[in-house]
Design a protein around this motif. Structure first.
Motif, PDB file in Angstrom:
ATOM      1  N   VAL A  66       0.950  -1.388  -0.072  1.00 25.54           N
ATOM      2  CA  VAL A  66      -0.114  -0.108   0.048  1.00 25.54           C
ATOM      3  C   VAL A  66       0.845   1.211  -0.074  1.00 25.54           C
ATOM      4  O   VAL A  66       0.730   2.274  -0.864  1.00 25.54           O
ATOM      5  N   THR A  86      -5.062   5.622   1.509  1.00 23.34           N
ATOM      6  CA  THR A  86      -4.218   4.662   2.353  1.00 23.34           C
ATOM      7  C   THR A  86      -4.852   3.963   3.530  1.00 23.34           C
ATOM      8  O   THR A  86      -4.901   2.748   3.414  1.00 23.34           O
ATOM      9  N   MET A 121      -7.497   1.535   1.612  1.00 29.42           N
ATOM     10  CA  MET A 121      -6.874   0.315   1.131  1.00 29.42           C
ATOM     11  C   MET A 121      -6.335  -0.681   2.140  1.00 29.42           C
ATOM     12  O   MET A 121      -6.287  -1.749   2.105  1.00 29.42           O
ATOM     13  N   LEU A 122      -5.907  -0.031   3.231  1.00 29.86           N
ATOM     14  CA  LEU A 122      -5.454  -1.049   4.301  1.00 29.86           C
ATOM     15  C   LEU A 122      -6.467  -1.661   5.170  1.00 29.86           C
ATOM     16  O   LEU A 122      -6.469  -2.821   5.552  1.00 29.86           O
ATOM     17  N   SER A 148      -1.157  -9.138   1.515  1.00 31.20           N
ATOM     18  CA  SER A 148      -0.583  -7.572   1.072  1.00 31.20           C
ATOM     19  C   SER A 148       0.266  -7.190   2.322  1.00 31.20           C
ATOM     20  O   SER A 148      -0.034  -7.539   3.337  1.00 31.20           O
ATOM     21  N   VAL A 199       2.049  -3.451   4.040  1.00 35.18           N
ATOM     22  CA  VAL A 199       1.510  -1.937   4.535  1.00 35.18           C
ATOM     23  C   VAL A 199       2.744  -1.349   3.819  1.00 35.18           C
ATOM     24  O   VAL A 199       2.450  -0.451   2.853  1.00 35.18           O
ATOM     25  N   THR A 233      -5.385 -10.933   1.516  1.00 37.98           N
ATOM     26  CA  THR A 233      -6.136 -10.383   0.293  1.00 37.98           C
ATOM     27  C   THR A 233      -6.543 -11.367  -0.815  1.00 37.98           C
ATOM     28  O   THR A 233      -6.250 -12.636  -0.618  1.00 37.98           O
ATOM     29  N   ARG A 287      -5.640  -5.589  -3.872  1.00 37.48           N
ATOM     30  CA  ARG A 287      -5.880  -4.543  -2.757  1.00 37.48           C
ATOM     31  C   ARG A 287      -5.389  -3.089  -3.197  1.00 37.48           C
ATOM     32  O   ARG A 287      -6.020  -2.061  -3.070  1.00 37.48           O
ATOM     33  N   THR A 288      -4.251  -3.048  -4.079  1.00 42.17           N
ATOM     34  CA  THR A 288      -4.162  -1.693  -4.474  1.00 42.17           C
ATOM     35  C   THR A 288      -4.079  -1.398  -5.924  1.00 42.17           C
ATOM     36  O   THR A 288      -3.711  -0.320  -6.654  1.00 42.17           O
TER      37      THR A 288
END
Ligand SMILES: *Cc1c(COP(=O)(O)O)cnc(C)c1O
Length: 467
Positions: free
Chosen positions: A93, A356, A359-360, A394, A396, A408, A448-449
Motif C-alpha cells: 500500500v 491509504t 486500502m489498508l 498484502s 503495508v 488479500t 488491494r492496490t
C-alpha cells in the motif's frame, strides 16, 4: 569504400528536417527537439563508422528509414512525461518506489486551486500583513494531536535533523541501541545525529534497554532523551524497552526534554479496523513527550512532509533555525496536507476518503469481489492463459507495520508463450506501466492496490503482450 566517402553520404541536418516523414512529425513536435535528435543520431552514426574495421565498412549500408524511426520515437518520448501514473499490482500500500501515500480524489480541486492560482500562502487576510505559511495547518494539527504547537518541514528526516540540531547541538542525546534504525536510502539514526551536530550516546543492548541505562547515561551534557519508533522492524523474544511514560518521568526528574521520532504518523487507532496496534501521535503527546516527529506520506496518507508537534518553547526555537527555511514545504504540499488533515475531522468518512486507510482496511469480501470482476474481464477478453483467483497477503510498506500480513485476493496468471519474467517486464514497460510480482513462474496482481479504473488497462496490456 573508405570512411570519408561513407561519412559524406550521411544525410545532412537540412536534408533530414525536410524529409517527408519528419515534416509530418514537426506538426506536433517542436523543431528544436527534432533537430536535437537528428544531431544525436548523426553523431552516433559517425562515431560508429569511425570505429569500424575494413570488413564492417564493406558491409555497411545506411538505413535511412530506421534512422528516421529512431529520430521520431526519441523526439516523441522526450516530450512525454517521464514521471507518470503506474498501476500498482504489488499489494504494497505504501510503496516508497511508487510514491507512497495516494492523495484523496476529494482534495484534488482544493490543491489545484492553490497550485495554479495566487493564494494567501504568506498573507494574513485579516490584517493584510505578512503571514506565516505554517499558520494554515497549525490549528488543525493541534486539534488532531492535542499538542501545544506544531511545525511542518519537507519530510520526517528533515524534521529529525531540525529537532536535534535545535535542541541538542554540540550536546548529548541518549538513545537505546535497539532503536538505531536505518530507514533506507541513507537515513540512519546515528548519521542523522552526527549531521545535526548532536552527540549520540547509545545505551543498553540490541534486545534490552532498561530505565537505569538511560539514567546512568545522563550527565550535565545531556540535551535530550530520544525514542525512535522501530517502524520497519521488530525485535522479538527476550526483549525489553523503556516505555514513554517512564522515559518522560526520567526526563522530567532531570529537567531534560524527551523527543520521539514516531516514523509513521498515525492519527487513528488502527486496532479499530483490525490492524496491529501502532502508537498514535495523540498518545505520545498525552504522555508528555516534549517533541514528536512523524511523516506526512506514510500511514497518515498525505503528501510528503515531516510534522513536528510539541512544546511551544521548542517549536519557537526551531522556527528561528535557518534549517527551517531550507526545509520549508511549498504551497502544493501545504494545500495537500491541510486538505488531507481536514478529512480526519469526519471520523465516519475518513476511512473511505483517505486512500491509504481505505486500502489498508478494505474488507476481504470487497477485495474478492473486485478480483472476480477483473477475472471476468480478463476471461471475456479471450486471453488464452491460466488465470486464477488465489488467497495471498498484502504488505503495508513504507517501513510501517513490518509484520502485518493483510489477507488479500490476487489474480495469478501463468503465461504459455513467454516466461513470467518476460511478462512481468513487458507489463512494467507498457504505456501505463503495470507493476506485478512473480511467484513460481506466474505473475501476481494483488487487487488491494488496483483500482477499478485500471481493470481495462490491465486487460488491454495482457492481450497486447500475450496475443
Ligand atoms: C520513515 C521514517 C523516517 C523518515 O521519514 P521520511 O518522511 O521518509 O523522511 C524517520 N524515522 C522513522 C522512524 C521512520 O520510520
Amino acid at each position: 569504400m573508405n570512411k570519408q566517402d561513407i561519412l559524406c553520404k550521411l544525410p545532412s541536418v537540412d536534408e533530414l528536417i525536410n524529409n517527408e516523414r519528419i515534416v509530418g512529425v514537426l506538426r506536433e513536435t517542436p523543431r528544436n527537439v527534432v533537430v536535437k535528435f537528428i544531431r544525436k543520431s548523426l553523431e552516433y552514426n559517425r562515431n560508429k563508422i569511425l570505429k569500424m574495421k575494413e570488413d564492417e565498412l564493406n558491409q555497411y549500408q545506411f538505413q535511412l528509414e530506421s534512422f528516421i524511426d529512431d529520430i521520431i520515437s526519441n523526439s516523441k518520448a522526450f516530450l512525454e512525461m517521464n514521471l507518470k501514473e503506474v498501476i500498482n499490482g504489488t499489494g504494497v500500500v505504501l510503496h516508497t518506489n511508487l510514491g507512497r501515500a495516494l492523495l484523496s480524489d476529494e482534495i484534488k480541486e482544493k490543491v489545484w486551486a492553490v497550485a495554479a492560482g495566487y493564494s494567501n500562502l504568506e498573507l494574513n487576510i485579516e490584517t493584510g500583513k505578512r503571514g506565516s505559511r505554517y499558520s494554515h495547518v497549525i490549528d488543525i494539527i493541534k486539534y488532531l494531536t492535542g499538542a501545544e504547537d506544531a511545525l511542518v518541514v519537507n519530510n520526517n528526516a528533515a524534521a529529525v535533523l531540525l529537532v536535534l540540531g535545535t535542541m541538542a547541538k554540540e550536546k548529548e542525546v541518549v538513545v537505546s541501541r535497539g532503536e538505531l534504525v536505518e530507514i533506507g536510502g541513507s537515513f540512519r539514526v546515528p548519521d542523522v545525529m552526527e549531521q545535526s551536530g548532536a552527540k549520540l550516546v547509545d545505551v543498553g543492548t540490541t534486545n534490552k534497554t532498561h530505565l537505569w541505562d538511560y539514567d546512568n547515561a545522563i550527565s550535565e551534557n545531556t540535551a535530550a532523551l530520544l525514542k525512535v519508533h522501530t517502524s520497519n522492524y521488530k525485535i522479538l523474544g527476550f526483549t525489553e524497552e523503556v516505555g514513554l511514560k517512564d522515559l518522560v518521568a526520567l526526563g522530567r526528574k532531570n529537567n531534560i526534554p524527551v523527543i520521539e521520532d514516531l516514523g509513521s504518523g498515525v492519527l487513528v487507532d488502527l486496532q479499530k479496523f483490525g490492524l496491529t496496534y501502532e502508537p498514535t501521535v495523540q498518545e505520545s503527546v498525552a504522555l508528555g513527550v516534549d517533541i514528536v516527529t512523524f511523516s506526512g506520506d506514510k500511514l497518515l496518507g498525505g503528501p510528503q512532509a515531516g510534522i513536528i508537534v510539541g512544546n511551544k518553547k521548542w517549536i519557537e526555537r526551531m522556527k528561528k533555525n535557518p534549517f527551517t527555511r531550507a526545509f520549508r514545504i511549498d504551497k502544493l504540499t501545504m494545500a495537500a496536507l491541510e486538505a488531507t488533515l481536514k478529512l480526519y475531522l469526519d471520523e465516519k468518512e475518513m476511512i473511505n476518503s483517505i486512500p491509504t486507510l481505505r486500502m489498508l482496511t478494505e474488507p476481504i469480501i470487497s477485495i474478492a469481489e473486485r478480483a472476480q470482476q477483473l477475472h471476468n474481464i480478463l476471461i471475456a477478453s479471450g486471453l488464452k492463459v491460466s488465470i486464477e483467483i488465489k488467497d495471498d497477503y498484502s504488505q503495508v510498506g513504507g517501513g510501517s507495520l513490518p509484520l502485518e500480513k493483510l489477507p488479500t485476493k490476487v489474480i495469478k496468471i501463468k503465461p504459455k508463450t513467454i516466461s513470467a519474467a518476460k511478462l512481468e517486464e513487458s507489463l512494467r514497460n507498457y504505456t501505463i506501466p503495470i507493476i506485478t510480482r512473480i511467484q513460481e513462474d506466474q505473475i501476481i496482481i494483488d487487487l488491494r492496490t488496483v483500482r477499478e479504473k485500471d481493470f481495462y488497462n490491465i486487460s488491454d496490456a495482457l492481450n497486447k503482450i500475450l496475443m
